[in-house]
Design a protein around this motif. Sequence first.
Motif, PDB file in Angstrom:
ATOM      1  N   GLU A  17      -0.254  12.150  -1.743  1.00 40.97           N
ATOM      2  CA  GLU A  17      -0.391  10.901  -1.120  1.00 40.97           C
ATOM      3  C   GLU A  17      -1.575  10.980   0.035  1.00 40.97           C
ATOM      4  N   VAL A  18      -2.590  10.188   0.200  1.00 39.28           N
ATOM      5  CA  VAL A  18      -3.839   9.996   0.742  1.00 39.28           C
ATOM      6  C   VAL A  18      -3.704   8.831   1.448  1.00 39.28           C
ATOM      7  N   PRO A  19      -3.472   8.609   2.828  1.00 36.24           N
ATOM      8  CA  PRO A  19      -3.246   6.986   3.328  1.00 36.24           C
ATOM      9  C   PRO A  19      -4.873   6.585   3.645  1.00 36.24           C
TER      10      PRO A  19
ATOM     11  N   ALA B 100       1.961   6.959  -6.628  1.00 33.48           N
ATOM     12  CA  ALA B 100       1.063   8.055  -6.966  1.00 33.48           C
ATOM     13  C   ALA B 100       1.539   9.414  -6.803  1.00 33.48           C
ATOM     14  N   GLU B 101       2.535   9.364  -5.590  1.00 37.25           N
ATOM     15  CA  GLU B 101       2.968  10.802  -5.305  1.00 37.25           C
ATOM     16  C   GLU B 101       3.943  11.335  -6.494  1.00 37.25           C
TER      17      GLU B 101
ATOM     18  N   GLU C 219       0.799  -1.329   0.002  1.00 43.00           N
ATOM     19  CA  GLU C 219      -0.007   0.026   0.081  1.00 43.00           C
ATOM     20  C   GLU C 219       0.833   1.282   0.034  1.00 43.00           C
ATOM     21  N   GLY C 220       1.980   1.163   0.807  1.00 45.16           N
ATOM     22  CA  GLY C 220       2.791   2.362   0.895  1.00 45.16           C
ATOM     23  C   GLY C 220       3.535   2.449  -0.626  1.00 45.16           C
TER      24      GLY C 220
ATOM     25  N   ALA D 296       0.775  10.179   6.943  1.00 45.75           N
ATOM     26  CA  ALA D 296       1.804   9.260   6.287  1.00 45.75           C
ATOM     27  C   ALA D 296       2.975   9.295   6.752  1.00 45.75           C
TER      28      ALA D 296
ATOM     29  N   GLU E  17       2.321   1.772  -3.379  1.00 48.12           N
ATOM     30  CA  GLU E  17       1.239   2.389  -4.509  1.00 48.12           C
ATOM     31  C   GLU E  17       1.221   3.965  -3.931  1.00 48.12           C
ATOM     32  N   ASP E  18       1.270   4.190  -2.823  1.00 47.95           N
ATOM     33  CA  ASP E  18       1.087   5.662  -2.399  1.00 47.95           C
ATOM     34  C   ASP E  18       2.330   6.230  -3.044  1.00 47.95           C
ATOM     35  N   GLU E  19       3.570   5.877  -2.824  1.00 47.48           N
ATOM     36  CA  GLU E  19       4.834   6.711  -3.532  1.00 47.48           C
ATOM     37  C   GLU E  19       4.647   6.625  -4.922  1.00 47.48           C
TER      38      GLU E  19
END
Length: 195
Positions: free
Chosen positions: A152-154, A145-146, A138-139, A160, A141-143
């Motif tokens: 980044e939207v946890p 997207a960032e 999940e982290g 985050a 994927e967030d990276e």
Amino acid sequence: MAAKRHERTSARRAALQVLYTSEITDESPAAIAEGNSRLDEDGPLPEYALKLVLGVESHRCAIDNHLAATSENWSLARMPIVDRSILRLATFEMMYIDDVPTSVTINEAVELAKDFGGEDESHRFVNGILGRIAKMLEGEEDEGAESEGDPEVPADGDTASDDPSQGAADNERDQAEPFAAQNDESPEGEPSHGA
């Protein structure tokens, strides 16, 4: 939909048998899956099982890296073979199969561990490690997207953290019961899961 779920459950069991046999015999999973090493009464390996077996084999290095990063106090070599095989299978599915929700993968792996696990607490051990891998993925994927310019939207609404170990710690606090058995240590400082 239920029929597909049942087929995949059976396919996961068949794939686990192939991966386990591979570990015991030192033969490649693909050779076992495609060869005559399987019992005739088992019939041909289901298509999804073959996809899992070949996927685990081709991505084993990346899968093992995730397992090593999330299995505190446990080297891959020290894990019971069945547990290690279940973890590899589920990690592949979480990383590379898009149409299976992570929660389904973890639940299926926990059920496999209950049925075939190497220790009484195998299902908790498997649940704990896969929970950490889910957080790690999940982290990532967030990276991704960032880096594409998206903020980044946890998923859980918390802020985050740049520290990957913090995610695992948060996950352990949030779900203390499923992870409790994995983190117990004996007086000698050795983990209590298997030996």
